[in-house]
Design an enzyme around this catalytic site. Sequence first.
Site, PDB file in Angstrom:
ATOM      1  N   SER A 118      -0.980  -2.610  -8.225  1.00 36.00           N
ATOM      2  CA  SER A 118       0.025  -2.548  -7.304  1.00 36.00           C
ATOM      3  C   SER A 118      -0.317  -2.814  -5.892  1.00 36.00           C
ATOM      4  O   SER A 118      -0.099  -3.049  -4.805  1.00 36.00           O
ATOM      5  CB  SER A 118       1.445  -1.453  -7.192  1.00 36.00           C
ATOM      6  OG  SER A 118       0.265  -0.105  -6.857  1.00 36.00           O
ATOM      7  N   HIS A 139       0.994  -8.308 -10.989  1.00 35.53           N
ATOM      8  CA  HIS A 139       1.984  -7.392 -10.341  1.00 35.53           C
ATOM      9  C   HIS A 139       3.429  -6.969 -11.437  1.00 35.53           C
ATOM     10  O   HIS A 139       4.367  -7.756 -10.551  1.00 35.53           O
ATOM     11  CB  HIS A 139       1.694  -6.817  -8.898  1.00 35.53           C
ATOM     12  CG  HIS A 139       2.404  -6.226  -8.386  1.00 35.53           C
ATOM     13  ND1 HIS A 139       3.167  -5.644  -7.161  1.00 35.53           N
ATOM     14  CD2 HIS A 139       2.805  -4.481  -9.425  1.00 35.53           C
ATOM     15  CE1 HIS A 139       4.111  -4.478  -7.270  1.00 35.53           C
ATOM     16  NE2 HIS A 139       3.328  -3.452  -7.898  1.00 35.53           N
ATOM     17  N   GLU A 151       4.308 -10.787  -9.756  1.00 32.07           N
ATOM     18  CA  GLU A 151       3.533 -11.119  -8.363  1.00 32.07           C
ATOM     19  C   GLU A 151       2.432 -11.600  -8.579  1.00 32.07           C
ATOM     20  O   GLU A 151       1.012 -10.303  -8.702  1.00 32.07           O
ATOM     21  CB  GLU A 151       3.502  -9.758  -6.845  1.00 32.07           C
ATOM     22  CG  GLU A 151       3.083 -10.083  -5.477  1.00 32.07           C
ATOM     23  CD  GLU A 151       3.148  -8.430  -4.286  1.00 32.07           C
ATOM     24  OE1 GLU A 151       3.262  -8.768  -3.341  1.00 32.07           O
ATOM     25  OE2 GLU A 151       2.949  -7.863  -4.970  1.00 32.07           O
ATOM     26  N   ASN A 189       4.005  -4.213  -1.792  1.00 35.29           N
ATOM     27  CA  ASN A 189       3.806  -2.963  -1.221  1.00 35.29           C
ATOM     28  C   ASN A 189       3.319  -2.678  -0.139  1.00 35.29           C
ATOM     29  O   ASN A 189       3.360  -2.001   0.606  1.00 35.29           O
ATOM     30  CB  ASN A 189       2.784  -2.066  -2.197  1.00 35.29           C
ATOM     31  CG  ASN A 189       3.380  -1.446  -3.968  1.00 35.29           C
ATOM     32  OD1 ASN A 189       5.153  -1.201  -3.728  1.00 35.29           O
ATOM     33  ND2 ASN A 189       2.809  -1.429  -4.762  1.00 35.29           N
TER      34      ASN A 189
END
Length: 296
Positions: A118, A139, A151, A189
């Site tokens: 992540s 991800h 992702e 993130n």
Amino acid sequence: MQNISVIGSGTMGNGIAHVFAQNGFKVSLVDISEAALEKAVKTITKNLDRLIAKEKITEEVKQSTLANLTTYSKMEEGVKEADLVVEAATENVDLKLKIFEDLDRLTKPEAILASNTSSISITKIAASTQRPEKVIGMHFMNPVPMMKLVEVINGYLTDESTTNFVVDMSKKIGKVPVPANDYAGFVANRILMPMINEAIISLQNGVAGVEEIDTIMKLGMAHPMGPLQLADFIGLDVCLSIMRVLQEGLGDDKYAPSPLLVNMVQAGIKGVKSGEGFYDWVEGNNKALVVSKRFK
């Protein structure tokens, strides 16, 4: 390409294995712990039963999904036929580098190696292999069977054909792939974790309580879940790890993790996985949120 290997059978790993198996791929789920593998299969079975109860799938789909899944405690056996490997181990850079070094040696030369990281640099992970053009980030979001986003992170040397393959595979399992480039935290993130960290700092500084902070964000910003509850679900240790990656990777102290977050993780308070975080997650309290006694 039909053979998928998933490394790590925790929350993310078993979810990734589940969606590939349910969509007709042969999946090898790899973990050094036999107990963890048994738990993963039970979790997948329970999640399939939940989908049957909601009339989303049939018993036949459940049985075919489980038939597509094989577990292995030895990596060399679990990845030797893989066309795509998705690593979903703990968010620890040294561990991931070692796994990819091993995967490079144990898999077919043409196999694509993806990481569910992540926040850790795909370029750095790829550098531990002899095939950086075939290394990419994939991800998934938690819970994997429910969340649509994948992702797709391109490392500095990731080949366009690798990206196209992973985008296509994501679509085949019912996900929506969104490409991004390899900067600390990627997109999801880099935006989400500072918000969670700021919520923790607000709690630490006495701006408002746990329930108040989460309610404001849910009602005022239309978030389905408040940032402190979400942190508990993600895992406070994972949140801390990502904040440290952001701080180091971007060289900016605005990404420094909250001292409260650091202390909680050091004390073993990690959210849902430990039974306590900003909320009490003991059995029976999962539906009706109960703020941890530490913050009342």
